[in-house]
Design an enzyme around this catalytic site. Structure first.
Site, mmCIF file in Angstrom:
data_model
loop_
_atom_site.group_PDB
_atom_site.id
_atom_site.type_symbol
_atom_site.label_atom_id
_atom_site.label_comp_id
_atom_site.label_asym_id
_atom_site.label_seq_id
_atom_site.Cartn_x
_atom_site.Cartn_y
_atom_site.Cartn_z
ATOM 1 N N HIS A 310 33.769 34.887 43.181
ATOM 2 C CA HIS A 310 34.228 36.145 43.748
ATOM 3 C C HIS A 310 34.274 36.012 45.257
ATOM 4 O O HIS A 310 33.421 35.354 45.844
ATOM 5 C CB HIS A 310 33.279 37.294 43.361
ATOM 6 C CG HIS A 310 33.885 38.632 43.530
ATOM 7 N ND1 HIS A 310 33.907 39.287 44.734
ATOM 8 C CD2 HIS A 310 34.533 39.432 42.649
ATOM 9 C CE1 HIS A 310 34.535 40.435 44.580
ATOM 10 N NE2 HIS A 310 34.926 40.549 43.330
ATOM 11 N N ASP A 367 35.131 40.115 35.083
ATOM 12 C CA ASP A 367 36.097 39.729 34.059
ATOM 13 C C ASP A 367 35.538 38.760 33.021
ATOM 14 O O ASP A 367 36.186 38.528 31.998
ATOM 15 C CB ASP A 367 37.332 39.090 34.724
ATOM 16 C CG ASP A 367 38.088 40.089 35.572
ATOM 17 O OD1 ASP A 367 38.321 41.203 35.078
ATOM 18 O OD2 ASP A 367 38.428 39.769 36.720
#
Ligand code: CMC
Length: 433
Positions: A310, A367
């Site tokens: 991320h 996700d």
């Protein structure tokens, strides 16, 4: 950087020293305010990917990527996930506060009574190929709302903006479910006001005119959790897109449609679909977890462990932590197992012990586990990102409104460093080699 009540950062350049104010956020994050940089020095900043650039001051979401903290309007995501519901969170994000009982009742009533879409807009779906990706369909239909609600399209009119926001929140599940029904050639199912927000969506997705369809409450609750966890994430790619498009004074529908397109890509919201495709590939035996991980680490390949890493989190994404637990709970409530969940757990275990991932601070993101729950709900893989969009919608709206209310509001217009040809003279085609 000078430490005083008015801290300054000094830039020494070309024999001069120029100072810039250091501003501090409510959670102690500091930034050099370079809004006068070009005026004072003739320089611009160069920051590909905006890795170091704060584009605005925002009071919506606080995210600390080092400590794995996420809060909407000050409330920890863990508490909202446990005690709140998506519509309440939408109210919190869009209007800045948790609603009173009366306010919530009114908001829910208004949302429920704007869920239908214009019959002419239903015909719009017919023009699109059945095998279109539902994100393409949703982006197109949401953009088309500007054509149906011209009276709500003035960004300077607060009442119109609130009207547009309400219609978007109300109609998004309908638009999303219809994109699925269109793809499988089934009749659209109208929204049902007796159902709550997530249950209504599941009903529109899975009911048919031929038989009764009762929404399983545990599934509606799981969907509500997913929507809450996706509702905002400060200045991510799609939210920045919504802000940028909105900064030209484009209306809210057009801005959100652009946000849906930005979300679609596999490095952003499209990663939830890509994770399941990756797990399925491993399940089919095309790869073992170990051989797949070797490919991921081999820089000759462009293969990534989808759902990992991320831009901001350099620690466990708190949403992934909540979702990992929820996967187990949803599967056991349904009395099911899912081989893909086992593979995901295995990949995570390998990654968290592997120096490649540890040294780069790559952890599971939102996700990585969300798709396992979507699968358990019966949501087809190509609809996962649409559900992300449904969840992210209140965040987009909140940011769009915040930007327009900001006294520092300006059209977004980055600079560049030109690296092309210097001036040269036009040549007639006969002279060109
Ligand atoms: N698998 C393998 N290597 C990775 C991964 C990954 N998933 N993510 C980052 N890396 C490596 C990358 O190759 C680079 O290595 P090196 O320093 O040797 O060149 C290093 O880690 C830093 O990566 P980056 O691409 O410079 O980091 P970024 O902040 O630009 O990208 C990211 C962040 C999310 C795009 C990236 O981690 C990624 O592609 N992850 C997979 C896609 C994904 O799961 N996206 C969902 C993001 S969360 C939800 C959302 O935003 O919608």
């Amino acid at each position: 950087m000078a430490e005083s009540n008015n801290p300054q950062a000094t830039l020494a350049w070309d024999g001069k020293a120029v100072s810039f104010p250091v501003v501090e956020g409510s959670e102690g994050e500091r930034a050099v305010d370079v809004s006068n940089l070009r005026g004072q020095t003739g320089l611009v900043t160069l920051d590909p990917g905006f890795v170091n650039t704060g584009a605005c001051r925002s009071a919506i979401t606080f995210l600390d990527g080092e400590r794995g903290i996420l809060r909407y309007r000050g409330y920890p995501i863990e508490q909202l996930a446990e005690y709140s519901n998506f519509l309440e969170v939408a109210h919190l994000l869009i209007y800045g506060r948790l609603p009173s009982e009366k306010e919530f009742g009114r908001f829910e009533y208004e949302v429920k009574h704007h869920t239908m879409i214009h019959e002419d807009l239903k015909r719009f779906y017919e023009a699109l190929p059945k095998d279109s990706h539902p994100m393409a369909v949703c982006s197109a239909v949401v953009g088309a709302l500007s054509a149906f609600y011209k009276e709500l399209a003035d960004p300077r009119n607060a009442e119109q903006v609130d009207g547009a926001a309400l219609r978007l929140v109300a109609k998004m599940p309908t638009i999303a479910a219809y994109s699925y029904k269109h793809s499988i050639g089934q009749p659209f199912v109208y929204p049902m006001n007796s159902l709550d927000y997530p249950a209504d969506f599941l009903h529109m997705m899975f009911a048919t005119p031929c038989e009764e369809y009762a929404v399983e409450p545990a599934l509606a609750k799981a969907l509500d959790l997913l929507l809450i966890l996706h509702a905002d994430h400060e200045q991510n790619c799609s939210t920045s897109t919504v802000r940028l498009v909105g900064s030209s004074m484009a209306n809210l529908f057009a801005s959100v449609s652009a946000g849906i397109s930005a979300l679609w890509g596999p490095l952003h919201g499209g990663a939830n679909q890509a994770v399941i495709e990756m797990l399925e590939e491993i399940e089919r035996g095309a790869e073992t977890p170990a051989s797949f991980m070797s490919k991921v680490k081999d820089k000759k390949n462009s293969v990534r462990l989808m759902g990992f890493g991320h831009r901001v989190y350099k620690n466990f994404d708190p949403r992934a932590r909540i979702l990992k637990k929820a996967c187990g709970e949803v599967l056991s409530a349904l009395g099911r197992t899912d081989r893909l969940f086992d593979i995901a757990l295995g990949l995570e275990e390998i990654a968290l012990k592997d120096d490649y991932f540890v040294s780069r601070k790559l952890y599971p993101n939102v996700d990585f586990y969300s798709g396992i729950i979507y699968r358990a709900l019966g949501i087809p893989t190509n609809m996962f990102t649409v559900l992300f969009a449904m969840g992210r919608l209140p965040g987009w709206i909140a940011h769009w409104k915040e930007m327009h209310a900001d006294p520092a509001f300006k059209i977004g217009r980055p600079r560049q460093i030109y690296i092309g040809e210097k001036r040269r003279e036009y040549q007639a085609v006969s002279l060109r080699t």
